[in-house]
Write a protein that holds these residues in place. Structure first.
Motif, PDB file in Angstrom:
ATOM      1  N   LEU A 160       0.471  -0.889   8.935  1.00  0.00           N
ATOM      2  CA  LEU A 160       1.626  -1.588   9.714  1.00  0.00           C
ATOM      3  C   LEU A 160       2.743  -0.813   9.959  1.00  0.00           C
ATOM      4  CD1 LEU A 160       2.094  -4.191  10.952  1.00  0.00           C
ATOM      5  CD2 LEU A 160       3.399  -4.792   8.996  1.00  0.00           C
ATOM      6  N   ILE A 161       3.195   0.085   8.860  1.00  0.00           N
ATOM      7  CA  ILE A 161       4.476   0.864   9.017  1.00  0.00           C
ATOM      8  C   ILE A 161       4.094   2.344   9.032  1.00  0.00           C
ATOM      9  CG2 ILE A 161       5.838  -0.845   7.451  1.00  0.00           C
ATOM     10  CD1 ILE A 161       5.222   0.932   5.150  1.00  0.00           C
ATOM     11  N   MET A 272      11.660  -6.136   5.322  1.00  0.00           N
ATOM     12  CA  MET A 272      12.289  -5.011   4.324  1.00  0.00           C
ATOM     13  C   MET A 272      12.013  -3.649   4.925  1.00  0.00           C
ATOM     14  SD  MET A 272      12.716  -7.011   0.888  1.00  0.00           S
ATOM     15  CE  MET A 272      13.365  -5.416   0.060  1.00  0.00           C
ATOM     16  N   ALA A 273      10.399  -3.495   4.844  1.00  0.00           N
ATOM     17  CA  ALA A 273      10.130  -2.128   5.034  1.00  0.00           C
ATOM     18  C   ALA A 273      10.565  -1.641   6.713  1.00  0.00           C
ATOM     19  CB  ALA A 273       8.430  -2.248   5.035  1.00  0.00           C
ATOM     20  N   TYR A 327      18.537   0.278   2.801  1.00  0.00           N
ATOM     21  CA  TYR A 327      18.359   0.065   1.322  1.00  0.00           C
ATOM     22  C   TYR A 327      16.781  -0.511   1.229  1.00  0.00           C
ATOM     23  CZ  TYR A 327      18.751  -1.993  -3.191  1.00  0.00           C
ATOM     24  OH  TYR A 327      18.240  -2.235  -4.521  1.00  0.00           O
ATOM     25  N   ASN A 328      16.690  -1.663   2.042  1.00  0.00           N
ATOM     26  CA  ASN A 328      15.433  -2.468   2.157  1.00  0.00           C
ATOM     27  C   ASN A 328      14.407  -1.379   2.325  1.00  0.00           C
ATOM     28  OD1 ASN A 328      16.875  -4.641   1.343  1.00  0.00           O
ATOM     29  ND2 ASN A 328      16.806  -5.759   3.643  1.00  0.00           N
ATOM     30  N   HIS A 329      14.422  -0.642   3.365  1.00  0.00           N
ATOM     31  CA  HIS A 329      13.337   0.053   3.594  1.00  0.00           C
ATOM     32  C   HIS A 329      12.926   1.307   2.707  1.00  0.00           C
ATOM     33  CE1 HIS A 329      10.757   3.022   5.984  1.00  0.00           C
ATOM     34  NE2 HIS A 329      11.381   3.815   5.767  1.00  0.00           N
ATOM     35  N   ASP A 330      14.011   1.675   2.060  1.00  0.00           N
ATOM     36  CA  ASP A 330      13.581   2.494   0.863  1.00  0.00           C
ATOM     37  C   ASP A 330      12.947   1.987  -0.572  1.00  0.00           C
ATOM     38  OD1 ASP A 330      14.796   4.890   2.108  1.00  0.00           O
ATOM     39  OD2 ASP A 330      16.772   4.737   1.190  1.00  0.00           O
ATOM     40  N   SER A 334       9.327   2.411  -2.012  1.00  0.00           N
ATOM     41  CA  SER A 334       9.108   2.976  -3.391  1.00  0.00           C
ATOM     42  C   SER A 334       8.569   1.734  -4.101  1.00  0.00           C
ATOM     43  CB  SER A 334      10.351   3.157  -3.913  1.00  0.00           C
ATOM     44  OG  SER A 334      11.044   4.149  -3.315  1.00  0.00           O
ATOM     45  N   ASN A 335       8.462   0.708  -3.857  1.00  0.00           N
ATOM     46  CA  ASN A 335       7.773  -0.221  -4.852  1.00  0.00           C
ATOM     47  C   ASN A 335       6.645  -1.341  -4.132  1.00  0.00           C
ATOM     48  OD1 ASN A 335       9.781  -0.191  -7.169  1.00  0.00           O
ATOM     49  ND2 ASN A 335      11.070  -0.151  -5.155  1.00  0.00           N
ATOM     50  N   LEU A 336       6.548  -1.336  -2.956  1.00  0.00           N
ATOM     51  CA  LEU A 336       5.914  -2.514  -2.298  1.00  0.00           C
ATOM     52  C   LEU A 336       4.710  -2.256  -1.516  1.00  0.00           C
ATOM     53  CD1 LEU A 336       9.080  -4.660  -1.232  1.00  0.00           C
ATOM     54  CD2 LEU A 336       7.594  -4.856  -3.386  1.00  0.00           C
ATOM     55  N   THR A 337       4.376  -1.162  -1.277  1.00  0.00           N
ATOM     56  CA  THR A 337       3.304  -0.653  -0.197  1.00  0.00           C
ATOM     57  C   THR A 337       2.003  -0.851  -1.082  1.00  0.00           C
ATOM     58  OG1 THR A 337       3.750   1.631  -1.190  1.00  0.00           O
ATOM     59  CG2 THR A 337       4.336   1.161   1.021  1.00  0.00           C
ATOM     60  N   ALA A 338       1.170  -0.959  -0.197  1.00  0.00           N
ATOM     61  CA  ALA A 338      -0.388  -1.173  -0.950  1.00  0.00           C
ATOM     62  C   ALA A 338      -0.833  -0.322  -2.111  1.00  0.00           C
ATOM     63  CB  ALA A 338      -1.451  -1.584   0.380  1.00  0.00           C
TER      64      ALA A 338
END
Length: 356
Positions: A160-161, A272-273, A327-330, A334-338
């Motif tokens: 998606l991103i 956020m991403a 901030y949300n993108h970073d 850093s924490n939420l990708t699959a």
């Protein structure tokens, strides 16, 4: 190679659980230490034999695997169906884990009043339980669960991103005349759709270059369409997937999801991403995960003007939006990708399989 059976809704269906596993399954595909075996359940409509078919499918498969992972929500239908799954697994002495995705606070009260013995005889037999909020962990302990509890997150599908440029979006944000709010969720009252529409209308009086995009489907669709047919700058998009969903995220500026109750909605992580400040409520997993005034704003739905005021504060300060968006993108990358979420789950699965 260990085998792990995962129960989940049909992968082609909309919803948080199917999105979660659609994102994770490709990440697990290349692992050598275990194989994930999806078992699609539900989707039987009014067929009275559907639940029996699901039980049969599970029991036919459990003897061939080393671990089962059930993916219920804490709600009436899922609690009893997956509770029976858990009971059958416990009787057969099969290792299993629970991942509670949704969490209905009204049904939580029902469990506390009536169903704690049922919980202890079913879900409490799990090796490990994953939840999306520390509040949910506390409730499991109150109900008598003594095993391992992990507060987890949902995830973002990598494709998606892919190739998304945060710098390009932030540059466009600084220069655009139009501001687009985005609501993307099931169209049910509990997601705060009417509060979002009301806040938009109030804000539109002082910010004329404002648009609201509503994406999703659900039982409130007809009413939402009827109630907004005279709002020139509200666009109803329906359920979005793939490139169209990506396009809408890229071209929207603020994400709104003022839910009454939640686990940890995937759509907020996706927003956020894509560098969007978020307007939401301090419920469920959001209460602990979301950083108010850094990722966006919590709003109080009991205060009638609060959501419109927070939105106005954001959209009249482009540099604040840029700061929050970056901030949300970073944070998301850093924490939420699959791949990050899959790695954390893989470590937990390996530990459960190894435990005697």
């Amino acid at each position: 190679m260990a085998k792990i059976l995962v129960t989940l809704p049909h992968l082609s269906s909309p919803g948080g659980v199917s999105s979660f596993w659609n994102a994770l399954l490709p990440e697990f595909g290349g692992r050598k230490e275990f194989e994930i075996i999806p078992l699609e359940i539900g989707g039987h409509g009014k067929n009275p034999f559907g639940p029996l078919v699901d039980q049969w499918k599970l029991l036919k498969s459990v003897n061939k695997v080393d671990l089962c992972v059930l993916n219920p929500s804490l709600g009436a239908r899922s609690f009893f169906r997956d509770g029976l799954f858990a009971k059958q697994l416990a009787l057969r002495k099969r290792k299993f884990a629970i991942f509670f995705h949704g969490w209905d606070e009204d049904f939580e009260q029902m469990v506390t009043k009536r169903y704690i013995p049922l919980f202890k005889g079913t879900f409490a037999k799990a090796e490990q339980i994953f939840v999306l909020s520390k509040d949910f962990e506390s409730k499991l302990r109150e109900w008598g669960y003594t095993g391992v509890v992990t507060v987890a997150t949902t995830t973002i599908e990598g494709s998606l991103i892919q190739d998304f440029s945060i710098s390009e979006k932030m540059n466009n944000l600084r220069s655009t005349d139009k501001m687009r709010l985005l609501f993307m969720s099931r169209l049910v009252r509990e997601k705060g759709i009417y509060e979002t529409i009301d806040a938009f209308r109030k804000l539109k009086k002082s910010v004329p270059n404002l648009e609201l995009l509503i994406a999703g489907d659900g039982k409130e669709m007809d009413r939402v369409v009827n109630e907004t047919q005279n709002d020139a700058d509200i666009e109803i998009l329906g359920h979005l997937t793939g490139s169209r969903k990506r396009e809408v995220f890229i071209n929207s500026h603020v994400y709104c999801l003022p839910s009454y109750t939640e686990g940890l909605p995937t759509s907020i992580l996706e927003a956020m991403a894509f560098g969007m400040p978020v307007i939401t409520t301090p419920v469920g997993g959001l209460k602990y995960f979301f950083k108010d005034k850094e990722m966006g704003y919590f709003v109080d739905l009991k205060e009638e003007e609060d959501m419109a005021a927070r939105l106005k504060d954001l959209i009249l300060d482009r540099e604040k939006m840029v700061h929050m968006g970056n901030y949300n993108h970073d944070f998301a990358l850093s924490n939420l990708t699959a791949n990050k979420v899959a790695e954390r789950l893989a470590n937990s699965f390996a530990s459960m399989i190894a435990r005697s």
